[in-house]
Design an enzyme around this catalytic site. Structure first.
Site, PDB file in Angstrom:
ATOM      1  N   THR A  16       0.829  -1.214   0.000  1.00  0.00           N
ATOM      2  CA  THR A  16       0.000   0.000   0.000  1.00  0.00           C
ATOM      3  C   THR A  16       0.855   1.253   0.000  1.00  0.00           C
ATOM      4  O   THR A  16       0.449   2.286  -0.540  1.00  0.00           O
ATOM      5  CB  THR A  16      -0.922  -0.020   1.233  1.00  0.00           C
ATOM      6  N   THR A  95       1.691  -4.200   4.368  1.00  0.00           N
ATOM      7  CA  THR A  95       1.533  -4.517   5.795  1.00  0.00           C
ATOM      8  C   THR A  95       1.047  -5.949   6.026  1.00  0.00           C
ATOM      9  O   THR A  95       1.258  -6.515   7.091  1.00  0.00           O
ATOM     10  CB  THR A  95       0.527  -3.556   6.469  1.00  0.00           C
TER      11      THR A  95
END
Ligand code: SIN
Length: 312
Positions: A16, A95
């Site tokens: 991301t 993540t």
């Protein structure tokens, strides 16, 4: 010319932090791994004076992390660490599986220089993207006196590479330090305040990791839960699973329906390790359990490494 031991290598793998959405107000409807790591670095004025090299090793959503990419990453990180002028490495990562990559790299490389993973919960296109600050903080940790080992830096928190866990699906501080040790430190205005020792250990060596996906052992994670059935384990056994990690209830208990297929696997020489599915704590009173203190995902890596050692 830079003086020795100053260069910082930033390796991009996607996530991301390199994600892009169609709108600056969209924090969830984005595509991970769109922007180059060089462009992420170029977007941060405070990094322009730093002796940085950016290198794109992969460009993926970390849910799709795979074994050959891990093997390539471990080798490349080691190559850079072996360069005398390199002070340390930053890895930009998604993540979702960051804790797995961190665990693997610490066990395989146990570096005497810092290897700092960083990430973001919002895409780079977000109106308040968290990636730039995280990247800046990660560089600050690489530059900190005595920094070594694999750590992660997200939302101002420095987390031990063998212990961190992603515990939130949306918040910017999505990571927890793990069940026992606590935060390694915090970064405040570019300065590390450290509470614990850096990660240390014996390196297994990057060459343990095969570049060929087919040479990695097949190790699965199975959760014990209400209504558990023997069928999944039996199917894996028939299909040739080489190791199983059980995410057990509570202090390492498993549903009685799983007892027979577990025994069948063990009788066939397939290791079955127990961990707890609880977010906090470890399996207490079971010193024979090699993964008693690990998350199921870290245990899967540990068992994989053990199986790789047997065939190396
Ligand atoms: C990913 O893990 O690559 C996507 C999710 C994230 O980075 O937060």
């Amino acid at each position: 010319m830079q003086s020795r031991v100053e260069q910082i290598v930033i390796i991009g793998t996607g996530g991301t932090i390199a994600g892009a959405a169609g709108s600056a107000t969209d924090n969830v409807g984005y595509k991970a791994g769109q922007l180059s790591v060089a462009s992420l670095v170029a977007a941060i004025p405070a990094l322009q004076a730093e002796p940085l090299e950016a290198e794109q090793l992969a460009q993926l959503d970390s849910k799709d992390m795979d074994h050959p990419t891990w093997a390539r990453l471990a080798r490349r990180v080691q190559e850079h660490l072996d360069r005398p002028e390199v002070r340390g490495i930053v890895i930009t990562h998604g993540t979702d599986t960051l804790e797995e990559t961190a665990y693997l790299l610490q066990r395989v490389l146990a570096p005497r220089k810092p290897v700092v993973l960083t990430a973001a919960m919002r895409p780079a296109t977000a109106i308040q993207a968290d990636g730039p600050q995280n990247l800046l903080d990660a560089v600050a940790v690489v530059k900190a006196d005595g920094a070594q080992g694999v750590v992660a830096v997200v939302a101002g928190q420095v987390l031990h590479g063998l212990e961190l866990r992603k515990t939130h699906s949306y918040r910017l501080d999505a990571f927890d330090a793990g069940p026992d040790g606590g935060l390694l430190g915090v970064v405040e205005e570019g300065v590390l305040r450290r509470f614990r020792e850096w990660p240390r250990g014996e390196a297994l060596g990057a060459s343990l990791l095969p570049e060929d996906a087919a040479r990695w052992p097949w190790v699965e994670v199975l959760a014990s839960h209400a209504g558990a059935q023997a069928r999944a384990l039996q199917a894996w056994h028939t299909a040739g699973v080489q190791g199983v990690v059980l995410a057990c209830t509570g202090n390492g208990t498993v549903h009685e329906a799983l007892s027979a297929p577990i025994q069948a696997l063990r009788d066939a020489g397939v290791p079955v390790w127990r961990t707890t599915r609880c977010a906090q704590g470890r399996i207490v009173g079971a010193p024979e359990e090699k993964a008693a203190a690990l998350s199921p995902w870290a245990a899967r890596i540990e068992l994989t490494l053990e199986l790789l050692k047997r065939t190396h």
